[in-house]
Design a protein around this motif. Structure first.
Motif, PDB file in Angstrom:
ATOM      1  N   CYS A  30       0.823  -1.219   0.000  1.00 50.46           N
ATOM      2  CA  CYS A  30       0.000   0.000   0.000  1.00 50.46           C
ATOM      3  C   CYS A  30       0.856   1.267   0.000  1.00 50.46           C
ATOM      4  CB  CYS A  30      -0.955  -0.008   1.191  1.00 50.46           C
ATOM      5  SG  CYS A  30      -2.232  -1.278   1.049  1.00 50.46           S
ATOM      6  N   SER A  31       1.959   1.256   0.738  1.00 44.46           N
ATOM      7  CA  SER A  31       2.804   2.452   0.756  1.00 44.46           C
ATOM      8  C   SER A  31       3.486   2.659  -0.596  1.00 44.46           C
ATOM      9  CB  SER A  31       3.834   2.381   1.883  1.00 44.46           C
ATOM     10  OG  SER A  31       4.663   1.254   1.745  1.00 44.46           O
ATOM     11  N   SER A  32       3.939   1.584  -1.221  1.00 45.28           N
ATOM     12  CA  SER A  32       4.552   1.698  -2.553  1.00 45.28           C
ATOM     13  C   SER A  32       3.524   2.149  -3.583  1.00 45.28           C
ATOM     14  CB  SER A  32       5.156   0.363  -2.984  1.00 45.28           C
ATOM     15  OG  SER A  32       6.209   0.011  -2.131  1.00 45.28           O
ATOM     16  N   TYR A  33       2.331   1.609  -3.478  1.00 44.39           N
ATOM     17  CA  TYR A  33       1.234   1.982  -4.373  1.00 44.39           C
ATOM     18  C   TYR A  33       0.921   3.475  -4.238  1.00 44.39           C
ATOM     19  CZ  TYR A  33      -3.531   1.876  -6.325  1.00 44.39           C
ATOM     20  OH  TYR A  33      -4.663   2.106  -7.066  1.00 44.39           O
ATOM     21  N   THR A  34       0.807   3.937  -3.002  1.00 45.70           N
ATOM     22  CA  THR A  34       0.486   5.348  -2.764  1.00 45.70           C
ATOM     23  C   THR A  34       1.606   6.247  -3.265  1.00 45.70           C
ATOM     24  OG1 THR A  34      -0.833   4.712  -0.847  1.00 45.70           O
ATOM     25  CG2 THR A  34      -0.193   7.023  -1.007  1.00 45.70           C
ATOM     26  N   TYR A  35       2.840   5.864  -3.015  1.00 46.61           N
ATOM     27  CA  TYR A  35       3.986   6.639  -3.486  1.00 46.61           C
ATOM     28  C   TYR A  35       3.935   6.780  -5.009  1.00 46.61           C
ATOM     29  CZ  TYR A  35       8.829   8.302  -3.575  1.00 46.61           C
ATOM     30  OH  TYR A  35       9.955   9.064  -3.731  1.00 46.61           O
ATOM     31  N   GLU A  36       3.736   5.660  -5.676  1.00 46.25           N
ATOM     32  CA  GLU A  36       3.677   5.680  -7.142  1.00 46.25           C
ATOM     33  C   GLU A  36       2.482   6.493  -7.644  1.00 46.25           C
ATOM     34  OE1 GLU A  36       3.213   2.581 -10.869  1.00 46.25           O
ATOM     35  OE2 GLU A  36       3.890   1.790  -8.941  1.00 46.25           O
ATOM     36  N   LYS A  40       2.616   9.781  -9.987  1.00 49.54           N
ATOM     37  CA  LYS A  40       1.966   9.725 -11.293  1.00 49.54           C
ATOM     38  C   LYS A  40       0.826  10.730 -11.453  1.00 49.54           C
ATOM     39  CE  LYS A  40       0.341   6.141 -14.415  1.00 49.54           C
ATOM     40  NZ  LYS A  40       0.191   4.696 -14.561  1.00 49.54           N
ATOM     41  N   PHE A  41      -0.001  10.893 -10.410  1.00 51.91           N
ATOM     42  CA  PHE A  41      -1.216  11.705 -10.530  1.00 51.91           C
ATOM     43  C   PHE A  41      -1.229  12.968  -9.675  1.00 51.91           C
ATOM     44  CE2 PHE A  41      -2.732   7.338 -11.502  1.00 51.91           C
ATOM     45  CZ  PHE A  41      -3.096   7.557 -12.816  1.00 51.91           C
ATOM     46  N   GLY A  42      -0.192  13.182  -8.877  1.00 54.86           N
ATOM     47  CA  GLY A  42      -0.176  14.347  -8.002  1.00 54.86           C
ATOM     48  C   GLY A  42      -0.699  14.001  -6.614  1.00 54.86           C
ATOM     49  N   VAL A  43      -0.633  14.977  -5.725  1.00 55.50           N
ATOM     50  CA  VAL A  43      -0.926  14.740  -4.312  1.00 55.50           C
ATOM     51  C   VAL A  43      -2.370  14.311  -4.071  1.00 55.50           C
ATOM     52  CG1 VAL A  43      -1.053  15.820  -2.034  1.00 55.50           C
ATOM     53  CG2 VAL A  43       0.892  16.276  -3.514  1.00 55.50           C
ATOM     54  N   GLY A  50      -4.478   6.011  -2.951  1.00 55.90           N
ATOM     55  CA  GLY A  50      -3.840   5.308  -1.839  1.00 55.90           C
ATOM     56  C   GLY A  50      -4.815   5.022  -0.710  1.00 55.90           C
ATOM     57  N   PHE A  51      -5.665   5.987  -0.403  1.00 58.76           N
ATOM     58  CA  PHE A  51      -6.671   5.800   0.648  1.00 58.76           C
ATOM     59  C   PHE A  51      -7.656   4.707   0.246  1.00 58.76           C
ATOM     60  CE2 PHE A  51     -10.849   6.858   2.446  1.00 58.76           C
ATOM     61  CZ  PHE A  51     -10.545   6.724   3.795  1.00 58.76           C
ATOM     62  N   ARG A  52      -8.076   4.754  -1.008  1.00 54.00           N
ATOM     63  CA  ARG A  52      -9.015   3.741  -1.503  1.00 54.00           C
ATOM     64  C   ARG A  52      -8.388   2.343  -1.407  1.00 54.00           C
ATOM     65  NH1 ARG A  52     -11.107   4.814  -7.412  1.00 54.00           N
ATOM     66  NH2 ARG A  52      -9.425   3.401  -7.942  1.00 54.00           N
ATOM     67  N   ARG A  53      -7.111   2.248  -1.711  1.00 53.09           N
ATOM     68  CA  ARG A  53      -6.397   0.964  -1.620  1.00 53.09           C
ATOM     69  C   ARG A  53      -6.268   0.535  -0.168  1.00 53.09           C
ATOM     70  NH1 ARG A  53      -1.635  -1.922  -2.427  1.00 53.09           N
ATOM     71  NH2 ARG A  53      -1.662  -2.317  -4.609  1.00 53.09           N
ATOM     72  N   HIS A  61     -10.869  -8.824   1.772  1.00 50.87           N
ATOM     73  CA  HIS A  61     -10.567  -8.724   0.344  1.00 50.87           C
ATOM     74  C   HIS A  61      -9.539  -9.774  -0.051  1.00 50.87           C
ATOM     75  CE1 HIS A  61     -12.582  -4.877   0.819  1.00 50.87           C
ATOM     76  NE2 HIS A  61     -12.793  -4.950  -0.482  1.00 50.87           N
ATOM     77  N   LYS A  62      -9.537 -10.089  -1.313  1.00 47.63           N
ATOM     78  CA  LYS A  62      -8.701 -11.150  -1.856  1.00 47.63           C
ATOM     79  C   LYS A  62      -7.207 -10.800  -1.874  1.00 47.63           C
ATOM     80  CE  LYS A  62      -8.988 -14.017  -5.982  1.00 47.63           C
ATOM     81  NZ  LYS A  62      -9.697 -14.138  -7.242  1.00 47.63           N
ATOM     82  N   GLY A  63      -6.883  -9.553  -2.147  1.00 46.15           N
ATOM     83  CA  GLY A  63      -5.480  -9.164  -2.249  1.00 46.15           C
ATOM     84  C   GLY A  63      -4.912  -9.555  -3.597  1.00 46.15           C
ATOM     85  N   GLY A  64      -3.594  -9.631  -3.684  1.00 46.13           N
ATOM     86  CA  GLY A  64      -2.929 -10.012  -4.922  1.00 46.13           C
ATOM     87  C   GLY A  64      -2.310  -8.817  -5.624  1.00 46.13           C
ATOM     88  N   TYR A  65      -2.034  -8.993  -6.895  1.00 44.10           N
ATOM     89  CA  TYR A  65      -1.389  -7.945  -7.684  1.00 44.10           C
ATOM     90  C   TYR A  65      -2.408  -6.864  -8.043  1.00 44.10           C
ATOM     91  CZ  TYR A  65       1.297  -5.741 -11.393  1.00 44.10           C
ATOM     92  OH  TYR A  65       1.962  -4.831 -12.170  1.00 44.10           O
ATOM     93  N   ASP A  66      -2.098  -5.626  -7.679  1.00 38.51           N
ATOM     94  CA  ASP A  66      -3.006  -4.503  -7.902  1.00 38.51           C
ATOM     95  C   ASP A  66      -2.175  -3.251  -8.184  1.00 38.51           C
ATOM     96  OD1 ASP A  66      -5.328  -2.901  -7.949  1.00 38.51           O
ATOM     97  OD2 ASP A  66      -5.151  -2.490  -5.810  1.00 38.51           O
ATOM     98  N   PRO A  67      -1.764  -3.054  -9.437  1.00 37.04           N
ATOM     99  CA  PRO A  67      -0.909  -1.902  -9.754  1.00 37.04           C
ATOM    100  C   PRO A  67      -1.693  -0.592  -9.801  1.00 37.04           C
ATOM    101  CG  PRO A  67      -1.465  -3.074 -11.755  1.00 37.04           C
ATOM    102  CD  PRO A  67      -2.046  -3.874 -10.606  1.00 37.04           C
ATOM    103  N   VAL A  68      -0.966   0.504  -9.787  1.00 34.95           N
ATOM    104  CA  VAL A  68      -1.566   1.826  -9.965  1.00 34.95           C
ATOM    105  C   VAL A  68      -2.169   1.862 -11.370  1.00 34.95           C
ATOM    106  CG1 VAL A  68      -1.074   4.300 -10.118  1.00 34.95           C
ATOM    107  CG2 VAL A  68       0.081   2.906  -8.400  1.00 34.95           C
ATOM    108  N   PRO A  69      -3.398   2.355 -11.506  1.00 38.45           N
ATOM    109  CA  PRO A  69      -4.023   2.367 -12.834  1.00 38.45           C
ATOM    110  C   PRO A  69      -3.303   3.306 -13.804  1.00 38.45           C
ATOM    111  CG  PRO A  69      -5.371   3.569 -11.258  1.00 38.45           C
ATOM    112  CD  PRO A  69      -4.255   2.938 -10.486  1.00 38.45           C
ATOM    113  N   GLU A  70      -3.472   3.033 -15.078  1.00 37.40           N
ATOM    114  CA  GLU A  70      -2.879   3.886 -16.113  1.00 37.40           C
ATOM    115  C   GLU A  70      -3.548   5.258 -16.132  1.00 37.40           C
ATOM    116  OE1 GLU A  70      -0.242   3.291 -18.153  1.00 37.40           O
ATOM    117  OE2 GLU A  70       0.022   1.519 -16.916  1.00 37.40           O
ATOM    118  N   LYS A  71      -4.868   5.260 -15.948  1.00 34.10           N
ATOM    119  CA  LYS A  71      -5.634   6.507 -15.954  1.00 34.10           C
ATOM    120  C   LYS A  71      -6.336   6.665 -14.618  1.00 34.10           C
ATOM    121  CE  LYS A  71      -6.625   6.431 -20.887  1.00 34.10           C
ATOM    122  NZ  LYS A  71      -7.682   6.413 -21.896  1.00 34.10           N
ATOM    123  N   PHE A  72      -6.434   7.901 -14.158  1.00 35.55           N
ATOM    124  CA  PHE A  72      -7.111   8.172 -12.897  1.00 35.55           C
ATOM    125  C   PHE A  72      -8.621   8.128 -13.083  1.00 35.55           C
ATOM    126  CE2 PHE A  72      -9.305  10.994 -10.004  1.00 35.55           C
ATOM    127  CZ  PHE A  72      -8.866  10.506  -8.787  1.00 35.55           C
TER     128      PHE A  72
END
Length: 89
Positions: A30-36, A40-43, A50-53, A61-72
């Motif tokens: 979650c911290s890496s996801y939020t950082y990215e 990518k999209f600004g603060v 990040g909060f939603r994640r 929740h199931k968990g697993g691979y969940d990258p930052v989306p390409e589009k906001f």
């Protein structure tokens, strides 16, 4: 402001996270996801994602691979099959 947020996440990842047992059910964490997301999209959009994640990072929740989306988007989009990459504890 962006630098302050990223430095805060870095501080958490370097000093607080190592002192606690791993709990994140997602890859990237979650911290890496939020950082990215902030990079990518600004603060505001990045922290929103990040909060939603973070809200989803729980045993219900199931968990697993969940990258930052390409589009906001303010809405949750299903991203195909979710590969299982749970971190073993």
């Amino acid at each position: 402001m962006k630098k302050l947020v990223l430095k805060s996440i870095d501080f958490y990842r370097k000093h607080i996270s190592p002192a606690t047992p791993p709990k994140c059910i997602y890859l990237p964490t979650c911290s890496s996801y939020t950082y990215e997301a902030v990079e990518k999209f600004g603060v505001f959009k990045g922290l929103y994602l990040g909060f939603r994640r973070f809200i989803r990072c729980n045993p219900l929740h199931k968990g697993g691979y969940d990258p930052v989306p390409e589009k906001f988007s303010f809405f949750v989009h299903k991203q195909g099959k979710n590969k299982q990459h749970r971190r073993s504890v």
